[in-house]
Write a protein that holds these residues in place. Structure first.
Motif, PDB file in Angstrom:
ATOM      1  N   UNK A 103       0.829  -1.210   0.000  1.00 33.08           N
ATOM      2  CA  UNK A 103       0.000   0.000   0.000  1.00 33.08           C
ATOM      3  C   UNK A 103       0.861   1.257   0.000  1.00 33.08           C
ATOM      4  N   UNK A 104       1.917   1.251   0.838  1.00 36.31           N
ATOM      5  CA  UNK A 104       2.769   2.438   0.944  1.00 36.31           C
ATOM      6  C   UNK A 104       3.519   2.720  -0.356  1.00 36.31           C
ATOM      7  N   UNK A 105       3.782   1.677  -1.132  1.00 36.54           N
ATOM      8  CA  UNK A 105       4.487   1.857  -2.399  1.00 36.54           C
ATOM      9  C   UNK A 105       3.540   2.034  -3.585  1.00 36.54           C
ATOM     10  N   UNK A 106       2.260   1.933  -3.318  1.00 39.54           N
ATOM     11  CA  UNK A 106       1.292   2.093  -4.392  1.00 39.54           C
ATOM     12  C   UNK A 106       1.279   0.949  -5.382  1.00 39.54           C
ATOM     13  N   UNK A 107       1.629  -0.242  -4.916  1.00 36.61           N
ATOM     14  CA  UNK A 107       1.646  -1.410  -5.805  1.00 36.61           C
ATOM     15  C   UNK A 107       0.218  -1.908  -6.026  1.00 36.61           C
ATOM     16  N   UNK A 108      -0.151  -2.068  -7.277  1.00 41.23           N
ATOM     17  CA  UNK A 108      -1.497  -2.520  -7.606  1.00 41.23           C
ATOM     18  C   UNK A 108      -1.506  -4.024  -7.844  1.00 41.23           C
ATOM     19  N   UNK A 109      -2.633  -4.631  -7.554  1.00 46.83           N
ATOM     20  CA  UNK A 109      -2.802  -6.077  -7.787  1.00 46.83           C
ATOM     21  C   UNK A 109      -1.632  -6.867  -7.192  1.00 46.83           C
ATOM     22  N   UNK A 110      -1.302  -6.564  -5.953  1.00 51.40           N
ATOM     23  CA  UNK A 110      -0.126  -7.166  -5.325  1.00 51.40           C
ATOM     24  C   UNK A 110      -0.437  -8.464  -4.594  1.00 51.40           C
ATOM     25  N   UNK A 111      -1.719  -8.816  -4.471  1.00 53.65           N
ATOM     26  CA  UNK A 111      -2.079  -9.992  -3.688  1.00 53.65           C
ATOM     27  C   UNK A 111      -1.383 -11.262  -4.192  1.00 53.65           C
ATOM     28  N   UNK A 112      -1.386 -11.446  -5.500  1.00 52.19           N
ATOM     29  CA  UNK A 112      -0.784 -12.653  -6.068  1.00 52.19           C
ATOM     30  C   UNK A 112       0.726 -12.668  -5.814  1.00 52.19           C
ATOM     31  N   UNK A 113       1.357 -11.494  -5.940  1.00 49.07           N
ATOM     32  CA  UNK A 113       2.787 -11.420  -5.698  1.00 49.07           C
ATOM     33  C   UNK A 113       3.117 -11.691  -4.233  1.00 49.07           C
ATOM     34  N   UNK A 114       2.301 -11.188  -3.316  1.00 52.21           N
ATOM     35  CA  UNK A 114       2.546 -11.431  -1.895  1.00 52.21           C
ATOM     36  C   UNK A 114       2.445 -12.902  -1.558  1.00 52.21           C
ATOM     37  N   UNK A 115       1.446 -13.569  -2.109  1.00 43.60           N
ATOM     38  CA  UNK A 115       1.286 -15.007  -1.867  1.00 43.60           C
ATOM     39  C   UNK A 115       2.478 -15.776  -2.417  1.00 43.60           C
ATOM     40  N   UNK A 116       2.952 -15.355  -3.608  1.00 45.91           N
ATOM     41  CA  UNK A 116       4.098 -16.025  -4.224  1.00 45.91           C
ATOM     42  C   UNK A 116       5.369 -15.822  -3.406  1.00 45.91           C
ATOM     43  N   UNK A 117       5.544 -14.614  -2.852  1.00 45.97           N
ATOM     44  CA  UNK A 117       6.724 -14.331  -2.044  1.00 45.97           C
ATOM     45  C   UNK A 117       6.722 -15.155  -0.751  1.00 45.97           C
ATOM     46  N   UNK A 118       5.574 -15.239  -0.109  1.00 49.37           N
ATOM     47  CA  UNK A 118       5.492 -16.035   1.115  1.00 49.37           C
ATOM     48  C   UNK A 118       5.773 -17.505   0.828  1.00 49.37           C
ATOM     49  N   UNK A 119       5.326 -17.966  -0.324  1.00 44.27           N
ATOM     50  CA  UNK A 119       5.604 -19.340  -0.731  1.00 44.27           C
ATOM     51  C   UNK A 119       7.103 -19.523  -0.970  1.00 44.27           C
ATOM     52  N   UNK A 120       7.707 -18.544  -1.640  1.00 40.56           N
ATOM     53  CA  UNK A 120       9.121 -18.645  -1.995  1.00 40.56           C
ATOM     54  C   UNK A 120      10.015 -18.670  -0.763  1.00 40.56           C
TER      55      UNK A 120
END
Length: 309
Positions: A103-120
């Motif tokens: 949110x602070x960086x203004x990243x849009x549609x970040x949900x999928x990326x966050x899930x992928x990062x937690x998986x990684x």
């Protein structure tokens, strides 16, 4: 040679009358894992903070992605960093940390990326667990996930294994190697050369704020492996003999008087016998093997006298 994406020239940072980093020069290529090695207080964190734009240098230049960095935040935004320890909120979950940063960086549609990062980083199964229940290794992995948010081109990690138990160290090492296989450039600092040797492709040794040596992984391991050291008046006279009679090809002429032989199948007596049979005199033939720690200590001790002058 990989494409150079970070180049620092004569970089200096002074606090009052004390220079934390002095005239540092370093080039980093795309996809490299660069190990910044130095004792506590050597200037590692200060150098990394300048490279990723957290503090301004007193003098010198930083080029990022073939452009002068200056005050261009867009260039620094292409870097993810974990300097010292991650600043985490104990009552928030891993997912909440990533969501707040997105949110602070203004990243849009970040949900999928966050899930992928937690998986990684191996935290998907505890993404809704509060951070106060995490181990030190889990907190470090979350810090790396936060640094990777936004898909940076460079990942900067300052002492990521400090304070971890052996299992945590293995987990962080495995993660860094996996990330580098995606083409990510990694700069990682540590005072533990033995651990860096398992992942880094290049090393920069920093001592009292100076980068005293930059050496590739291959050259470092070659310098530390077992070898025979021959001292004589002119080593060029013996080269045809060792190649023809002992079939030695893995050697290094250090200077006119010194020859290093890396062939582990050759014994000292074989070399001395060959020299005597051909009427060649020599000063000494010794076997040398050096640990990575000894190599580091020799370089810093050699630089210590110069830096104090």
């Amino acid at each position: 040679m990989p494409e150079c994406i970070i180049e620092i020239t004569q970089l200096t940072k002074t606090y009052k009358a004390k220079a934390a980093v002095r005239n540092a020069n370093l080039s980093i290529g795309k996809g490299e894992i660069v190990g910044l090695i130095g004792q506590n207080g050597a200037g590692k964190s200060t150098l990394l903070k300048m490279i990723c734009g957290l503090i301004y240098p007193t003098s010198g230049e930083i080029q990022l992605f073939n452009e002068a960095a200056g005050d261009r935040p867009a260039l620094f935004e292409r870097m993810g960093q974990l300097i010292e320890r991650p600043g985490l909120y104990p009552n928030d979950t891993a997912y909440e940390h990533l969501y707040a940063l997105a949110l602070s960086r203004g990243l849009k549609d970040s949900r999928q990326q966050m899930e992928a990062l937690l998986q990684r980083v191996g935290l998907a199964h505890v993404r809704k667990t509060k951070v106060r229940h995490y181990s030190m290794g889990m907190k470090q992995r979350l810090g790396i996930a936060l640094a990777l948010l936004g898909s940076p081109d460079v990942l900067i990690l300052d002492e990521p294994i400090n304070g971890l138990d052996p299992q945590g160290i293995v987990e962080i090492r495995k993660l860094i190697l996996e990330l580098s296989q995606t083409g990510l450039t990694v700069i990682i600092s540590s005072h533990i050369l033995e651990e860096l040797s398992k992942i880094a492709t290049k090393y920069a040794i920093i001592h009292k704020g100076h980068i005293v040596e930059v050496i590739s992984r291959e050259d470092l391991l070659h310098s530390c492996e077992e070898r025979i050291e021959l001292e004589m008046d002119d080593v060029t006279t013996v080269l045809p003999l060792v190649e023809q009679h002992l079939q030695i090809t893995d050697y290094k002429v250090v200077d006119l008087h010194t020859l290093y032989i890396y062939d582990s199948t050759i014994e000292n007596y074989q070399l001395s016998k060959l020299l005597v049979e051909h009427g060649l005199t020599f000063h000494s033939i010794t076997t040398h093997k050096q640990s990575l720690e000894q190599y580091f200590l020799e370089r810093t001790q050699a630089a210590g006298g110069e830096l104090n002058d």
